[in-house]
Design an enzyme around this catalytic site. Structure first.
Site, short mmCIF file in Angstrom:
data_model
loop_
_atom_site.label_atom_id
_atom_site.label_comp_id
_atom_site.label_asym_id
_atom_site.label_seq_id
_atom_site.Cartn_x
_atom_site.Cartn_y
_atom_site.Cartn_z
CB CYS A 1 -0.91 -0.01 1.22
SG CYS A 1 -1.93 1.48 1.37
CD GLU B 1 -0.98 -1.92 -5.35
OE1 GLU B 1 -0.04 -1.41 -6.01
OE2 GLU B 1 -0.97 -2.06 -4.11
#
Length: 270
Positions: free
Chosen positions: A2, A117
């Site tokens: 992340c 992402e």
């Protein structure tokens, strides 16, 4: 991993949603961000004893505080190591000294609205490599950014750890002598999301918040929480602008009208 997320809800809305009793002034004043990046200041929810006059401590209180994204271990020589510790893998939480102690003593939630992402794409045989952005230079693997957020539209409570680091170069009465930093815990991606990336942040369901924040809960029980059920997520392809930390605006969440991903990953009700 992340490496980027968004947190744009008002501090009071976060406090109401997560049953926060106390909001630190710097956390209240932190502006919304649609592109939170490593080393940025971030809000964290913690449970710690209330500070009283004379160095005494009172009842345990849930509060919203400010931290720097990227955990700096208490034993670090300088805070630069934090830029490399924005994530903590569930598989090594107990094994790594930087995370083992916070796992048992200093757990937090990082309230987010979702995260980004990048999906690596394959090229057709013989095709020249495209750059990271549309029409970019050759030699780079093309990627499609995705906005990933709770399927129900609620807050994404990212499981995290926090730590205190003392700057020995500053005087005892210097308010900046202590740095509070935090890391986001990640795990193997779910079956729905593994097509985008092999890792994902641990997004805890509401039923797990109290136990995760409870300082009376030990490391072993905390591991059971962080490896347990998670919130269902929705996905949408977004534009390349999120790739630059200089871009920070609501339109980063807009659907990419011309995604380069030939097989767009559609998950949830987005």
């Amino acid at each position: 991993m992340c490496g980027r997320y968004a947190s744009f809800r008002d501090a009071q809305d976060i406090a109401d949603d997560l049953a926060v009793a106390e909001i630190a002034e710097d956390a209240r004043l932190l502006p919304p961000s649609w592109n939170v990046a490593p080393t940025d200041p971030v809000r964290i929810v913690v449970e710690r004893p209330r500070r009283l006059e004379g160095g005494q401590t009172g009842e345990i209180t849930r509060s919203l505080r400010l931290a720097r994204w990227g955990l700096v271990p208490s034993w670090a020589k300088d805070p630069s190591i934090g830029a490399r510790m924005i994530n903590a893998r569930t598989e090594t939480l107990i094994d790594k000294s930087a995370f083992a102690k916070p796992l048992g003593l200093r757990r937090c939630l990082l309230p987010a609205d979702g995260y980004y992402e990048w999906r690596k794409l394959e090229l057709p045989p013989g095709a020249p490599a495209r750059g990271g952005s549309k029409g970019g230079s050759k030699g780079k693997v093309p990627k499609q950014p995705y906005w990933i957020h709770p399927d129900d539209g609620g807050v994404a409570a990212l499981a995290g750890l926090y730590e205190f680091w003392r700057d020995r170069t500053k005087a005892d009465d210097d308010p900046d002598r202590w740095l509070v930093s935090a890391t986001v815990i990640t795990t193997a991606a779910s079956q729905d999301l593994e097509r985008i990336h092999d890792r994902m942040p641990v997004v805890l369901p509401r039923a797990s918040w109290d136990a995760w924040l409870d300082p009376a809960v030990g490391a072993e029980q905390a591991m059971g929480i962080v490896t347990g059920p998670q919130v269902g997520m929705a996905t949408r392809p977004v534009g390349d602008a999120v790739g630059s930390v200089q871009n920070n605006r609501p339109s980063l969440l807009d659907v990419d009208p011309d995604p380069r991903d030939p097989d767009v990953v559609a998950v949830g009700r987005d």
